[in-house]
Design an enzyme around this catalytic site. Structure first.
Site, PDB file in Angstrom:
ATOM      1  N   HIS A 127       4.919   8.807   8.137  1.00 46.10           N
ATOM      2  CA  HIS A 127       4.897   8.101   9.414  1.00 46.10           C
ATOM      3  C   HIS A 127       5.397   6.678   9.196  1.00 46.10           C
ATOM      4  O   HIS A 127       5.198   6.091   8.127  1.00 46.10           O
ATOM      5  CB  HIS A 127       3.487   8.091   9.993  1.00 46.10           C
ATOM      6  CG  HIS A 127       3.116   9.367  10.692  1.00 46.10           C
ATOM      7  ND1 HIS A 127       2.319   9.411  11.809  1.00 46.10           N
ATOM      8  CD2 HIS A 127       3.465  10.658  10.435  1.00 46.10           C
ATOM      9  CE1 HIS A 127       2.173  10.660  12.205  1.00 46.10           C
ATOM     10  NE2 HIS A 127       2.860  11.441  11.383  1.00 46.10           N
ATOM     11  N   GLU A 129       4.506   3.712  10.039  1.00 46.10           N
ATOM     12  CA  GLU A 129       3.567   2.673   9.634  1.00 46.10           C
ATOM     13  C   GLU A 129       3.286   2.738   8.134  1.00 46.10           C
ATOM     14  O   GLU A 129       3.184   1.705   7.468  1.00 46.10           O
ATOM     15  CB  GLU A 129       2.253   2.815  10.411  1.00 46.10           C
ATOM     16  CG  GLU A 129       2.385   2.609  11.915  1.00 46.10           C
ATOM     17  CD  GLU A 129       2.580   3.918  12.669  1.00 46.10           C
ATOM     18  OE1 GLU A 129       2.111   4.013  13.812  1.00 46.10           O
ATOM     19  OE2 GLU A 129       3.215   4.838  12.109  1.00 46.10           O
ATOM     20  N   ARG A 133       4.318  -0.011   5.142  1.00 48.17           N
ATOM     21  CA  ARG A 133       3.330  -0.619   4.260  1.00 48.17           C
ATOM     22  C   ARG A 133       3.686  -0.381   2.799  1.00 48.17           C
ATOM     23  O   ARG A 133       3.549  -1.286   1.958  1.00 48.17           O
ATOM     24  CB  ARG A 133       1.951  -0.050   4.584  1.00 48.17           C
ATOM     25  CG  ARG A 133       0.814  -0.691   3.791  1.00 48.17           C
ATOM     26  CD  ARG A 133       0.321   0.248   2.709  1.00 48.17           C
ATOM     27  NE  ARG A 133      -0.830  -0.291   1.987  1.00 48.17           N
ATOM     28  CZ  ARG A 133      -1.595   0.422   1.188  1.00 48.17           C
ATOM     29  NH1 ARG A 133      -1.341   1.718   1.017  1.00 48.17           N
ATOM     30  NH2 ARG A 133      -2.593  -0.126   0.546  1.00 48.17           N
ATOM     31  N   CYS A 182      -1.030   6.731  15.717  1.00 44.74           N
ATOM     32  CA  CYS A 182      -1.696   7.995  16.014  1.00 44.74           C
ATOM     33  C   CYS A 182      -3.172   7.905  15.656  1.00 44.74           C
ATOM     34  O   CYS A 182      -3.586   7.089  14.847  1.00 44.74           O
ATOM     35  CB  CYS A 182      -1.025   9.143  15.259  1.00 44.74           C
ATOM     36  SG  CYS A 182      -1.144   9.024  13.452  1.00 44.74           S
ATOM     37  N   CYS A 334      -2.823   7.111  11.380  1.00 45.51           N
ATOM     38  CA  CYS A 334      -2.365   5.722  11.200  1.00 45.51           C
ATOM     39  C   CYS A 334      -3.395   4.728  11.737  1.00 45.51           C
ATOM     40  O   CYS A 334      -3.499   3.608  11.228  1.00 45.51           O
ATOM     41  CB  CYS A 334      -1.013   5.531  11.887  1.00 45.51           C
ATOM     42  SG  CYS A 334       0.349   6.344  11.026  1.00 45.51           S
ATOM     43  N   LYS A 337      -5.726   4.256   8.879  1.00 49.27           N
ATOM     44  CA  LYS A 337      -5.127   3.510   7.774  1.00 49.27           C
ATOM     45  C   LYS A 337      -4.987   2.033   8.114  1.00 49.27           C
ATOM     46  O   LYS A 337      -5.246   1.162   7.269  1.00 49.27           O
ATOM     47  CB  LYS A 337      -3.776   4.123   7.408  1.00 49.27           C
ATOM     48  CG  LYS A 337      -3.918   5.506   6.782  1.00 49.27           C
ATOM     49  CD  LYS A 337      -2.622   6.035   6.213  1.00 49.27           C
ATOM     50  CE  LYS A 337      -2.866   7.360   5.503  1.00 49.27           C
ATOM     51  NZ  LYS A 337      -1.668   7.907   4.841  1.00 49.27           N
ATOM     52  N   ARG A 340      -8.308   0.504   7.699  1.00 49.91           N
ATOM     53  CA  ARG A 340      -8.620   0.319   6.274  1.00 49.91           C
ATOM     54  C   ARG A 340      -7.905  -0.908   5.720  1.00 49.91           C
ATOM     55  O   ARG A 340      -8.491  -1.710   4.981  1.00 49.91           O
ATOM     56  CB  ARG A 340      -8.200   1.567   5.501  1.00 49.91           C
ATOM     57  CG  ARG A 340      -8.531   1.512   4.024  1.00 49.91           C
ATOM     58  CD  ARG A 340      -8.441   2.895   3.408  1.00 49.91           C
ATOM     59  NE  ARG A 340      -7.086   3.412   3.443  1.00 49.91           N
ATOM     60  CZ  ARG A 340      -6.336   3.623   2.361  1.00 49.91           C
ATOM     61  NH1 ARG A 340      -6.822   3.353   1.167  1.00 49.91           N
ATOM     62  NH2 ARG A 340      -5.130   4.109   2.460  1.00 49.91           N
ATOM     63  N   LYS A 470       3.950   7.230  -5.156  1.00 47.15           N
ATOM     64  CA  LYS A 470       2.874   6.673  -5.981  1.00 47.15           C
ATOM     65  C   LYS A 470       3.336   6.431  -7.416  1.00 47.15           C
ATOM     66  O   LYS A 470       3.064   5.384  -8.004  1.00 47.15           O
ATOM     67  CB  LYS A 470       1.678   7.629  -5.978  1.00 47.15           C
ATOM     68  CG  LYS A 470       1.020   7.799  -4.633  1.00 47.15           C
ATOM     69  CD  LYS A 470      -0.080   8.856  -4.708  1.00 47.15           C
ATOM     70  CE  LYS A 470      -0.689   9.113  -3.351  1.00 47.15           C
ATOM     71  NZ  LYS A 470      -1.705  10.182  -3.388  1.00 47.15           N
TER      72      LYS A 470
END
Length: 518
Positions: A127, A129, A133, A182, A334, A337, A340, A470
């Site tokens: 997504h 967003e 990030r 979302c 999202c 997140k 968070r 990652k």
């Protein structure tokens, strides 16, 4: 780990947030006074326009939607700082600022749990967003490289402890998204004169929500469309509906400009009347009788949606995972997140080793779309009211939330308008674009979690990794570490004599990685 690092354990899942410590007290952190002036030197439209222009000029055609057939979402992080020459300031003493896009992402897709890989070489969540990030983390890693090399153009300054860095005091970051995130922030009240997102609500039910209703109000094949707030099923929705008297009414309930914040509605199953009391009534006295649907599903094992028609369809304030076709995803919405990041910062666990304080967003700007100020405040701030007793430097931020009146040209709404009655189905773009303000390979185009064009045979190879996966972000962290002499490492890293570093990769998994540094 040093004192500012997140403690292991001590958190439990709850309907409001994924890590709420027990026996704690709520704490809101406001924008520092020296940055308050910078936050007033830009408008939501300026941020949106800057991001749209950057999208058009800096991002290639590769990965963008196919004209008149595909649409996508856009997100970005914008750096705000005072101009170098303060002599150019206004005569009223206000500080002039420069605005620069430092990361950008597009995308609408998310892989199912069966496609996730422990090696960390696939993007689970694409997504916009999330892409923006992760691209921002690439930018921060590059800036730490500059700081470690004592470059003056870095955004970081030496901290008070060995090996730690802090942001320059005159910087702040604004997050932009072309659409409401979302999940919880997309559960937006609808008024009685608006076209409803699913089956029309019964007037009898609206006045008496306890009346039993049929479970078969919508056909299975229409369910996914009903959950999409921009997908018309039975009727076409309006972005700026008109009141019965003919006056346009902007759907921005409970905005900060209209007085005190409404009461908390965290984790509740609201009736039409309760929603109306929370979000207020329009000047015409219109009542809230329904809500926009979100496709994000409630986290398994927690409280779920009622599924009733009308305003009681969703419970608000809950944790949700992104929807997937057939194969369920494990990626949080999202909204979750962003909430968070508003507590733990955007930097992630790896970069926190080098930072004196987490890096927070000062504001969130949403483009023109179905929008509710009340829902955004609830999703990003108010439902996190139980999160406190965090390590020093961490806390729930009083992030500023605004909406722009500018529509993203490749949003679903814009493409649908241009497409008009043209034949063919409108579909979301399958590719995701990542852009970071870094000198080497700033662009990254992916599909299904891998660089676009990757074959099944190529999966697992070095070239089949996104630069924001990652494992690649970890490799960048390794390079940063190897560029710094051990006597200048922060205490959280130098205390490991065998150079075994415990790092957090992903949202739920803690993996022990072994660094073999020469």
């Amino acid at each position: 780990m040093r004192g500012k690092s997140l403690p292991n354990g001590g958190f439990k899942a709850c309907p409001c947030f994924s890590f709420v410590p027990t026996n704690t007290r709520f704490m809101l952190r406001e924008l520092p006074g020296d940055l308050e002036g910078l936050s007033t030197m830009w408008t939501a439209d300026e941020i949106a326009r800057l991001c749209y222009e950057h999208y058009g000029s800096k991002l290639p055609k590769q990965g963008k939607p196919e004209p008149n057939r595909e649409w996508t979402l856009l997100a970005a992080v914008v750096k705000i700082q005072p101009t170098a020459d303060q002599a150019c300031d206004h005569s009223d003493g206000r500080v002039q600022v420069t605005k620069e896009v430092v990361s950008m992402g597009t995308g609408t897709k998310c892989i199912g749990q069966s496609k996730m890989r422990k090696s960390g070489d696939i993007l689970n969540d694409s997504h916009a967003e999330v892409i923006a990030r992760r691209s921002f983390q690439r930018y921060l890693l590059h800036q730490l490289h500059l700081a470690a090399a004592l470059k003056e153009d870095s955004i970081f300054l030496p901290g008070s402890q060995r090996g730690l860095w802090k942001l320059k005091p005159d910087l702040l970051f604004v997050f932009f998204s072309s659409h409401t995130p979302c999940g919880d922030a997309s559960i937006i009240p609808m008024l009685e004169f608006e076209d409803q997102p699913c089956c029309p609500v019964s007037r009898d039910w609206a006045s008496n929500p306890s009346v039993e209703t049929s479970d078969n109000l919508e056909a299975p094949e229409d369910k996914r469309k009903c959950e999409d707030p921009e997908s018309p099923v039975t009727k076409k929705m309006r972005l700026e509906p008109r009141t019965p008297g003919g006056t346009a009414h902007r759907q921005s309930f409970g905005s900060q400009e209209r007085g005190p914040n409404p009461p908390d509605v965290s984790s509740s199953n609201l009736t039409a009347e309760e929603l109306a009391s929370v979000t207020g009534m329009t000047p015409s006295g219109a009542q809230v009788v329904d809500v926009y649907r979100t496709g994000a599903k409630c986290v398994p094992g927690e409280a779920g949606d009622s599924g009733q028609p009308g305003a009681a369809y969703h419970r608000v304030g809950l944790l949700r995972v992104k929807p997937g076709r057939g194969d369920r995803t494990r990626s949080m919405s999202c909204s979750d997140k962003l909430a968070r990041w508003n507590i733990l910062g955007c930097q992630g666990a790896l970069l926190m080793h080098f930072l004196e304080e987490p890096i927070y967003l000062s504001a969130v700007v949403i483009g023109k779309c179905p929008y509710s100020q009340e829902a955004m405040q609830r999703a990003l701030i108010r439902r996190c009211q139980n999160v406190s007793a965090l390590p020093e430097g961490f806390g729930v931020q009083e992030v500023k939330i605004q909406q722009s009146d500018l529509l993203f040209e490749q949003s679903r709404r814009a493409v649908q308008t241009r497409k008009a009655d043209s034949p063919g189905r409108l579909v979301p773009c399958g590719a995701a674009i990542s852009w970071s303000a870094v000198p080497e390979q700033p662009l990254d185009v992916t599909a299904n979690g891998f660089p676009q064009g990757t074959t099944k045979k190529g999966i697992g190879r070095l070239q089949a990794r996104s630069r924001i996966s990652k494992v690649e972000l970890f490799r960048s962290f390794q390079k940063l570490l190897s560029s710094i002499s051990e006597d200048k490492w922060p205490d959280s890293l130098s205390e490991f004599p065998t150079k075994e570093l415990r790092v957090t990769l992903g949202q739920h998994n803690r993996i022990l990685l072994f660094l073999r540094l020469s």
